[in-house]
Design a protein around this motif. Structure first.
Motif, short mmCIF file in Angstrom:
data_model
loop_
_atom_site.label_atom_id
_atom_site.label_comp_id
_atom_site.label_asym_id
_atom_site.label_seq_id
_atom_site.Cartn_x
_atom_site.Cartn_y
_atom_site.Cartn_z
N SER A 297 74.66 76.98 0.25
CA SER A 297 75.33 78.28 0.22
C SER A 297 76.24 78.45 1.43
O SER A 297 76.08 77.77 2.45
CB SER A 297 74.29 79.40 0.20
N GLN A 298 77.17 79.36 1.33
CA GLN A 298 78.05 79.66 2.46
C GLN A 298 77.25 80.18 3.64
O GLN A 298 77.58 79.88 4.79
CB GLN A 298 79.12 80.66 2.05
N SER B 255 75.66 77.12 5.28
CA SER B 255 76.69 76.31 5.91
C SER B 255 77.20 76.94 7.20
O SER B 255 77.35 76.27 8.23
CB SER B 255 77.84 76.09 4.93
N GLY C 226 80.11 71.61 4.07
CA GLY C 226 80.98 72.66 4.57
C GLY C 226 81.06 72.73 6.07
O GLY C 226 81.65 73.65 6.64
#
Length: 256
Positions: free
Chosen positions: A44-45, A48, A76
């Motif tokens: 997930s962002q 990351s 990422g």
């Protein structure tokens, strides 16, 4: 094991971070949820972004069953270290890597011969160079598929390591290092005084078993009561919270 988000876990986490540890993480089932098709796995962002912030303060390593080239594009951010193929692919010794990859050629020949049988059973073959993964998550008969895999691999004179994971059977050269070898080597390489390691599967247990008392080990999932990890989280969904807690504690340490 007890849940990491407890008073005792908080004390242990803060004490370990005070030692400026290596932060090492498995990928599938730890940073990213397990998915039906391995190519679909992503972090997930939130995870990351927090890992990127942590990597600016402490050495961060991804120690995964995937090939290094495979996992790098799924993160990422750029960690200091990525070790692939369950500890075998570290990018340091090209001749040893080539020898371990070559040791799997008899397996490749065997899988070409039996590939149609495996495909018919819903088994997918993933050749990572220094390891081969035989996935059966999509098999219609999930009890039969691993039995067929082991039957195929049960050839006289075939000298390899074979170990199971979550809906996968892994094959490696007989002398390939494991994740414990990899994490201990990374601690020495970066001069860290300790380590925090999180993983979710049977191939992470060697790290839990070999960890010195001043390391903090976390298993993702409470479904393995015999695990030697000190703490657990319920699922990868709690990983962003753990990373955020690390950032908060590091800020307190730096301010004190």
């Amino acid at each position: 094991m007890q849940h990491l988000f407890t008073p005792a876990g908080e004390v242990a986490l803060a004490a370990t971070l005070l030692r400026r540890p290596l932060l090492a993480f498995d990928f599938d089932g730890t940073l990213a949820p397990i998915v039906a098709r391995p190519d679909d796995a992503r972090i997930s962002q939130a995870v990351s972004a927090r890992l990127k912030s942590l990597a600016a303060q402490l050495p961060v390593a991804i120690v995964t069953g995937r090939a290094v080239a495979d996992v790098r594009g799924r993160l990422g951010f750029e960690p200091r270290f990525i070790v692939g193929s369950h500890g075998a692919e570290d990018g340091l010794d090209a001749s040893a890597a080539a020898a371990r990859a070559g040791a799997l050629n008899p397996v490749r020949d065997l899988l070409r011969t039996r590939g149609a049988d495996l495909a018919a059973a819903g088994v997918g073959i993933e050749d990572k160079g220094q390891s081969i993964a035989l996935h059966y998550r999509l098999a219609r008969e999930q009890a039969r598929a691993p039995m067929l895999i082991l039957e195929v691999l049960a050839q006289p004179g075939l000298s390899v390591q074979v170990f199971a994971g979550k809906m996968v059977v892994n094959v490696m050269a007989p002398d390939a290092p494991d994740k414990a070898d990899a994490v201990h080597a990374l601690v020495a390489r970066c001069g860290a005084a300790s380590a925090i390691f999180a993983g979710d599967d049977v191939n992470d247990e060697p790290v839990f078993v070999s960890a010195p008392p001043d390391w903090l080990t976390v298993r993702i999932g409470r479904d393995h009561p015999a695990s030697r990890a000190r703490y657990f989280l319920d699922s990868p969904a709690e990983m962003a919270m753990l990373l955020e807690r690390m950032l908060v504690l590091l800020a307190r340490i730096d301010a004190s």
